[in-house]
Enzyme design. Structure first.
Site, PDB file in Angstrom:
ATOM      1  N   GLY A  84       0.848  -1.201  -0.071  1.00 58.55           N
ATOM      2  CA  GLY A  84       0.053  -0.178  -0.083  1.00 58.55           C
ATOM      3  C   GLY A  84       0.779   1.230  -0.123  1.00 58.55           C
ATOM      4  N   GLY A  85       0.234   2.232  -0.285  1.00 56.95           N
ATOM      5  CA  GLY A  85       0.904   3.559  -0.772  1.00 56.95           C
ATOM      6  C   GLY A  85       1.190   4.163   0.598  1.00 56.95           C
ATOM      7  N   HIS A 113      -8.685   8.959   4.775  1.00 60.05           N
ATOM      8  CA  HIS A 113      -8.576   8.460   3.364  1.00 60.05           C
ATOM      9  C   HIS A 113      -9.772   8.112   2.661  1.00 60.05           C
ATOM     10  CE1 HIS A 113      -3.961   7.777   4.069  1.00 60.05           C
ATOM     11  NE2 HIS A 113      -4.412   7.750   5.298  1.00 60.05           N
ATOM     12  N   LYS A 151     -18.177   0.634  -5.041  1.00 55.97           N
ATOM     13  CA  LYS A 151     -17.251   0.534  -6.324  1.00 55.97           C
ATOM     14  C   LYS A 151     -18.110   0.690  -7.635  1.00 55.97           C
ATOM     15  CE  LYS A 151     -13.579   0.564  -3.789  1.00 55.97           C
ATOM     16  NZ  LYS A 151     -12.765   1.535  -3.823  1.00 55.97           N
ATOM     17  N   ASP A 183     -15.743   7.379  -3.902  1.00 48.88           N
ATOM     18  CA  ASP A 183     -14.368   7.024  -3.456  1.00 48.88           C
ATOM     19  C   ASP A 183     -13.589   8.195  -2.977  1.00 48.88           C
ATOM     20  OD1 ASP A 183     -12.503   5.233  -3.059  1.00 48.88           O
ATOM     21  OD2 ASP A 183     -12.786   4.229  -4.787  1.00 48.88           O
ATOM     22  N   VAL A 220      -6.219   3.175  -8.117  1.00 57.20           N
ATOM     23  CA  VAL A 220      -6.325   2.402  -9.324  1.00 57.20           C
ATOM     24  C   VAL A 220      -5.952   3.434 -10.598  1.00 57.20           C
ATOM     25  CG1 VAL A 220      -7.444   0.683 -10.880  1.00 57.20           C
ATOM     26  CG2 VAL A 220      -7.586   0.317  -8.489  1.00 57.20           C
ATOM     27  N   LYS A 276      -4.623   6.047 -10.830  1.00 57.86           N
ATOM     28  CA  LYS A 276      -3.142   6.487 -10.877  1.00 57.86           C
ATOM     29  C   LYS A 276      -2.336   5.301 -11.186  1.00 57.86           C
ATOM     30  CE  LYS A 276      -4.116  10.161  -7.243  1.00 57.86           C
ATOM     31  NZ  LYS A 276      -3.674  11.497  -7.951  1.00 57.86           N
ATOM     32  N   TYR A 315     -21.206  33.409  35.249  1.00 56.42           N
ATOM     33  CA  TYR A 315     -20.011  34.327  35.608  1.00 56.42           C
ATOM     34  C   TYR A 315     -18.729  33.783  35.207  1.00 56.42           C
ATOM     35  CZ  TYR A 315     -17.454  37.225  38.732  1.00 56.42           C
ATOM     36  OH  TYR A 315     -16.104  38.137  38.968  1.00 56.42           O
ATOM     37  N   ASP A 354     -20.610  28.588  30.198  1.00 57.06           N
ATOM     38  CA  ASP A 354     -19.223  27.788  29.678  1.00 57.06           C
ATOM     39  C   ASP A 354     -19.253  26.503  30.317  1.00 57.06           C
ATOM     40  OD1 ASP A 354     -18.626  28.633  32.283  1.00 57.06           O
ATOM     41  OD2 ASP A 354     -16.505  28.083  31.993  1.00 57.06           O
TER      42      ASP A 354
END
Length: 817
Positions: A53-54, A209, A316, A410, A415, A417, A544, A728
């Site tokens: 994998g990349g 990713h 896909k 996706d 794929v 590239k 406060y 807050d």
């Protein structure tokens, strides 16, 4: 020194780590899985199996070179949690070969929790939801709790890695923690919180990713606020393309009420500016070129090959692809016996019913189309259900006439590239890409085809098959040039540059500003101007501590700034404005701290209220609790008032403070304090570095706010006025929930994960002051209200009626003053 010029000690694998992007400090990579998986060999011993994998190819050498660490799950559940990670095989030439076992932190999680976290929350919820397929997503509270547990364990292991780095020779560096993907969207918040408690400096980055969905889909997730705040624990968040960045920024504004800057892709959270950046991932381009040059020919045919390579996954668009190919053969019969579709479907999640049904549908569709069009010498579809070797894959890429990358959704799709990198033949093939993949946003010279439009997809395939050679060459040359430049090393370098961790850091950001400006008056225009209008009266309900006055180590030191006090004083003199300060302090104390006459003060979270005319309301306390406060105070003082912790007596309630207690001593003290409070019959509620011991009465800031409004404006107050509430603390959430839909609400928040009913978040007490300035400016621009005095007389008479009612209630239970 150049980008690749930093020298490190000699590596036993020098060929793997030359020309590697260099980080300016140590790096900790955190991912769901380690860059290798552990397996048991025939002898029963653990051994490593390299992951492809990349991400591993690009990042592992950087981690090795900078003596960093990798945190992740090892791929199997070990019976012995202390079993050491083995070293890599001496013959290993993969990118992780130099990653020593002492540089790996293995995450061990109970198998049942891991299954619920991974297969439940990650794959059954986040995967379909983030791919804009909410009908396929399941929302399960048990899975979500498992996701929280797993993320906390990953955070704890990351802190172990961070402490390791702190004690090394590189201790002077500020390490970068790089968290990856949708499995770990909560971890950063706990890492930051613990690192701050231990005074360990670090930088936190996150990369997703997969796609990030638009707001109308993302908000379907019941715990969407927590996900956003978990990611915002980072300093920088990376996505593949700008569209995903804008979706995220939009969700932060609409879900959390954060201030955002869409032009510069910035989000303000807890007083910090978080940068959001498009960082499209690349591939190891030259490695694929080398594979394509060396791979032997696999396809022995004169037919043109249309290639599809995908995991068998519903995102896909494989069914749509087969239908488009069928339509091509129908509309353009000249392609029969001249063209074949080679579809490689890699098995995925084979134990999941949805994926089993998809495989069955694909098998039937392939069989139907082949049965319809096959001739004695030709079958239109060649279908491979399984994995293929890298050499075979490179050969398929190289020798195909068309690459068909048409997912329904996706994140990027590598794929596309890889196909481009392997197109070394002349004339080259043609790439077809879906606009719903990240690749469709960056690979402009590819043919764009909508997979949902079957006829259009068929025409795109026909155009690719009949494209002239000169156009093929022109388009592919542009694509190859871009992907060669923007390879996976460029992606890593871009991420490090965005984090300020590149060894030759240039002091700029390609997008623009990197910090949100301070809150300005204009920030409130869109939200408040239309809501308040030019005729309505206004009620300002304000906490406060932490809202009007900055949080201080001791309550006596929390002083309201002079400018804030002055503006409140001026606002109190405007006839159209009613002000109430609602605090957890004793009512007399909060009045002394603010020091403004003519406004309402509520103390002990609304249990006691002091009106502008001097009359006072005290909520009735159950008789049995009137003496218990002193008993509980004594027990707390004896057992937990140590190591900087102390108890504040507020009359109707107690507050156990532990702000000054060292972080590692807080847990045992707070556990004992809560136990004592509950045993005494009181409610134990969390506050800012404190625990409130409240009597069990159904009264809080929400009920008190409505009582104050009804007293001042009558029973039909909701039709008469506009309301602003700012607080807050968790105790303010009762008021924000009670007033939801009837008030403009602001929560002053830290960077910790905070679930809030407020519509907007503010970073500090300074921004509350800016909001009050806006109110003053807006009201001063109004024309005088002719009916103001008569209105006040009416409301005052109604106020008297309510006070009589409360006085009668007091007479029954005894005056507590």
């Amino acid at each position: 020194m150049g980008l690749f010029g930093r020298r490190y000690p000699k590596s036993p694998y020098p060929h793997l780590y030359q020309n590697v992007v260099a980080s300016s400090g140590s790096m900790i990579v955190v991912s769901n899985r380690l860059p290798f998986v552990l397996e048991k060999n025939k002898e029963g011993n653990l051994c490593r199996k390299a992951s492809a994998g990349g991400l591993v190819t690009a990042v592992a050498p950087v981690v090795v070179n900078c003596k960093g660490l990798w945190v992740g799950w090892p791929g199997i559940h070990l019976e012995d949690p202390n079993q050491p990670i083995p070293e890599s095989d001496p013959n290993d030439i993969t990118p992780t070969a130099g990653l020593k076992s002492d540089k790996v932190v293995s995450v061990r999680i109970d198998p049942q929790i891991f299954d619920s976290y991974y297969n439940g929350c990650c794959n059954a919820t986040f995967w379909p939801l983030f791919h804009s397929m909410p009908d396929r997503a399941t929302f399960n509270g048990e899975h979500w709790r498992a996701y929280i547990t797993a993320n906390k364990e990953f955070a704890n292991c990351t802190l172990t890695a961070l402490r390791k780095l702190k004690n090394t020779e590189n201790a002077g560096d500020v390490p970068l923690i790089w968290i990856h993907d949708y499995h770990l969207m909560l971890a950063a918040n706990w890492i930051r919180q613990a690192a701050e408690d231990e005074n360990i400096s670090c930088k936190l980055g996150f990369f997703l990713h997969i796609p990030f969905p638009p707001w109308d889909i993302f908000r379907l997730f019941p715990w969407s606020d927590e996900i956003l705040q978990g990611m915002l624990g980072c300093d920088m968040i990376g996505f593949h393309i700008t569209d995903y960045c804008l979706n995220f920024v939009d969700c932060c504004q609409r879900n959390l009420g954060c201030r955002v800057d869409r032009k510069n892709l910035l989000v303000e959270h807890g007083g910090r500016t978080v940068r959001v950046r498009p960082l499209p991932i690349g591939i190891p381009f030259e490695r694929f070129v080398e594979l394509a040059e060396k791979a032997p020919k696999v396809l022995s045919t004169t037919q043109k090959i249309i290639l599809g390579v995908d995991r068998l996954d519903y995102t896909k668009g494989l069914v749509n692809r087969l239908l488009a190919f069928e339509k091509l053969l129908e509309k353009h019969p000249e392609h029969k016996e001249n063209v074949s579709l080679l579809q490689i479907a890699v098995p995925s999640r084979t134990d999941v019913k949805e994926y089993q049904e998809l495989k069955e549908e694909m098998d039937q569709l392939v069989g139907r189309i082949n049965g319809r069009f096959t001739t004695p010498n030709w079958s239109p579809i060649r279908y491979i259900y399984g994995c293929v070797s890298q050499n075979d894959l490179a050969a398929f890429y190289r020798d195909s006439a068309v690459g068909l990358v048409t997912p329904l959704r996706d994140g990027m799709n590598l794929v596309a590239k890889e196909f481009v990198a392997c197109q070394i033949n002349t004339p080259p093939g043609v790439l077809i890409v879906s606009p719903f993949a990240g690749a469709g946003e960056t690979m402009h010279e590819a043919l764009i085809c909508n997979p949902y439009e079957i006829d259009g997809a068929a025409e795109a395939i026909h155009r690719a098959l009949t494209m002239p050679d000169d156009e093929r060459i022109l388009r592919m040359n542009y694509l190859r040039r871009r992907e060669k430049i923007n390879d996976v090393n460029y992606w890593t370098r871009s991420f490090l540059a965005a984090m300020g961790s590149l060894i030759t850091q240039e002091d700029h950001d390609e997008i623009g500003a990197v910090r949100m400006p301070a809150v300005t008056l204009e920030d409130f225009d869109d939200y408040l101007a239309k809501y308040i209008g030019n005729t309505h009266k206004l009620a300002l309900l304000l906490d406060y501590d932490g809202t009007l006055a900055p949080i201080a180590p001791h309550p006596d030191l929390a002083v309201i700034p002079t400018e804030t006090k002055n503006i409140l004083q001026r606002l109190s003199n405007i006839s159209d404005v009613t002000i109430a300060v609602i605090s957890g302090r004793n009512v007399n104390n909060v009045k002394d701290m603010v020091g403004i006459e003519g406004i309402t003060y509520a103390g002990s979270h609304g249990l006691e209220i002091l009106h502008p005319d001097g009359s006072k309301f005290v909520h009735p306390m159950p008789r049995q609790y009137q003496g218990k406060v002193g008993e509980l105070l004594k027990k707390l003082q004896e057992q937990v008032c140590k190591d900087g912790a102390w108890v504040e007596n507020k009359g109707a309630l107690l507050t156990f403070h532990f702000r000054e207690t060292p972080a590692h001593l807080r847990e045992p003290l707070t556990s004992v304090a809560k136990k004592l409070i509950i045993e005494a019959g009181f409610r134990a509620e969390d506050a800012h570095c404190a625990i409130e011991a409240k009597p069990p009465v159904e009264w809080n800031k929400g009920r008190a706010s409505i009582y104050i409004l009804r007293t001042a404006f009558g029973v039909d107050w909701s039709e008469r006025i506009r309301i602003i509430y700012a607080g807050d603390d968790t105790t303010d959430e009762d008021a924000m929930q009670a007033l939801k839909g009837m008030a403009a609400t602001f929560r002053v928040t830290s960077s910790h994960i905070t679930k809030t009913y407020a519509e907007r978040r503010l970073p500090s007490t300074d921004s509350v002051l800016t909001m009050l300035r806006w109110v003053e400016r807006h009201l001063n621009r109004r024309k005088p209200n002719k009916d103001a005095t008569s209105y006040r007389r009416n409301s005052r008479s109604k106020q008297g009626a309510v006070q009589m009612e409360m006085s009668y209630l007091r007479s029954e239970v005894g005056d507590s003053n």
